[in-house]
Design an enzyme around this catalytic site. Sequence first.
Site, mmCIF file in Angstrom:
data_model
loop_
_atom_site.group_PDB
_atom_site.id
_atom_site.type_symbol
_atom_site.label_atom_id
_atom_site.label_comp_id
_atom_site.label_asym_id
_atom_site.label_seq_id
_atom_site.Cartn_x
_atom_site.Cartn_y
_atom_site.Cartn_z
ATOM 1 N N LYS A 95 0.872 -1.247 0.050
ATOM 2 C CA LYS A 95 0.133 -0.098 -0.037
ATOM 3 C C LYS A 95 1.035 1.241 0.091
ATOM 4 O O LYS A 95 1.040 1.871 1.049
ATOM 5 C CB LYS A 95 -0.972 0.092 1.160
ATOM 6 C CG LYS A 95 -2.292 -0.393 0.700
ATOM 7 C CD LYS A 95 -3.167 -0.439 2.268
ATOM 8 C CE LYS A 95 -4.009 0.738 2.371
ATOM 9 N NZ LYS A 95 -4.965 0.869 1.396
HETATM 10 N N1 PMP Z 1 -7.568 -1.822 -3.083
HETATM 11 C C1 PMP Z 1 -6.862 -0.698 -2.966
HETATM 12 C C2 PMP Z 1 -6.367 0.257 -3.943
HETATM 13 C C3 PMP Z 1 -7.288 0.075 -1.728
HETATM 14 O O1 PMP Z 1 -6.472 1.114 -1.452
HETATM 15 C C4 PMP Z 1 -7.826 -0.910 -0.813
HETATM 16 C C5 PMP Z 1 -7.988 -0.128 0.739
HETATM 17 N N2 PMP Z 1 -6.935 -0.466 1.558
HETATM 18 C C6 PMP Z 1 -8.307 -2.054 -1.003
HETATM 19 C C7 PMP Z 1 -8.065 -2.515 -2.192
HETATM 20 C C8 PMP Z 1 -9.086 -2.832 0.168
HETATM 21 O O2 PMP Z 1 -8.133 -3.232 0.900
HETATM 22 P P1 PMP Z 1 -8.494 -3.741 2.524
HETATM 23 O O3 PMP Z 1 -9.712 -4.733 2.506
HETATM 24 O O4 PMP Z 1 -7.239 -4.536 3.100
HETATM 25 O O5 PMP Z 1 -8.725 -2.489 3.301
#
Ligand code: PMP
Length: 310
Positions: free
Chosen positions: A159
């Site tokens: 991320k």
């Molecule tokens: N894709 C992206 C690009 C994101 O920023 C997020 C948010 N974190 C997600 C998917 C979903 O991930 P998560 O369920 O771990 O929050």
Amino acid sequence: MKIDLMPYAYFQGDIVPVEQATVSIATHALQYGTGAFAGIRGYMDATGESINIIRLVDHTKRLMDSAKLLRAELALDAEGVAKVIEDLTLKNNPQSDIYIRPFIYKSAIELSPRLKDVESDLAIYQIPFGDYFAMDRPLKFFVSAWVRSTDNNIPSRGKITGAYINSAFAKDQAEEAGCDDALMLNSDGKVSEASGANFFIVRNGRLATSPTTGDILEGITRRTVLLFAEQLGVPVDERPIDRSELYIADEAFVCGTGAQVAVVGEIDGRKVGDGQRGPVTKQLQEKFFDMVRGKDKAHEHFLTRVPIHG
Ligand code: PMP
């Protein structure tokens, strides 16, 4: 979306008043996007007695994976970061749902855009937080002209802060077109994900979502949804999704920490199914909200309960 910070933050190894948590304008991460973050939710328990932090160590583990990608050496491991988040939540003593934002960043004052031997640090802030997407109506999406950056541009599994400029271009374009958010195609032309959430469709009773090798973030909510689908007996395919499938799908939804599980009712001006929440989405959404509010004893292990004090 303007945000109000909670009074305490974690900065340079200590819990401090949030206004003391500041960095130099010359910070490497600010100049080059050399940071990575986690987004974690804490929900008020149905009893009002605790904040339930969802899949905390899964999030801090993914943050540590991002740290590895960025060659960031940190004093804490995933369990250590999770413990700091618990302590910070106790100190902030939230009275509502919260969002927790831990991030690692290249904190050095250094000029060249490299990763190796550039000092890093960890900081965490928290905000009171409600819904990110409207939850009282189906959402309107469109397919963005912006292509999802590939794993060979910027690692999709991390991320990584700098990567979010890609999301930002797509989000702006979607909002200016009167939509809630954008779906992005990857460089193979297959559906990857939304600007900050993973994406699912239902076709002929089967759930489908892009594989983790399809230039998506390996979402933790996505993992929860896949588990819940299995428990509900809904067959799942992790496979590339074509754009034209968006136009004939029976149901669609996005999921993520911010997004929660949110119904997509329209894509590129076409209704998804009848444009309303479908039966598979309904079941998954209800199971998700029961879990986060502490009403699902079978998934109690997903919660880190932080007691609320007077
Ligand atoms: N894709 C992206 C690009 C994101 O920023 C997020 C948010 N974190 C997600 C998917 C979903 O991930 P998560 O369920 O771990 O929050």
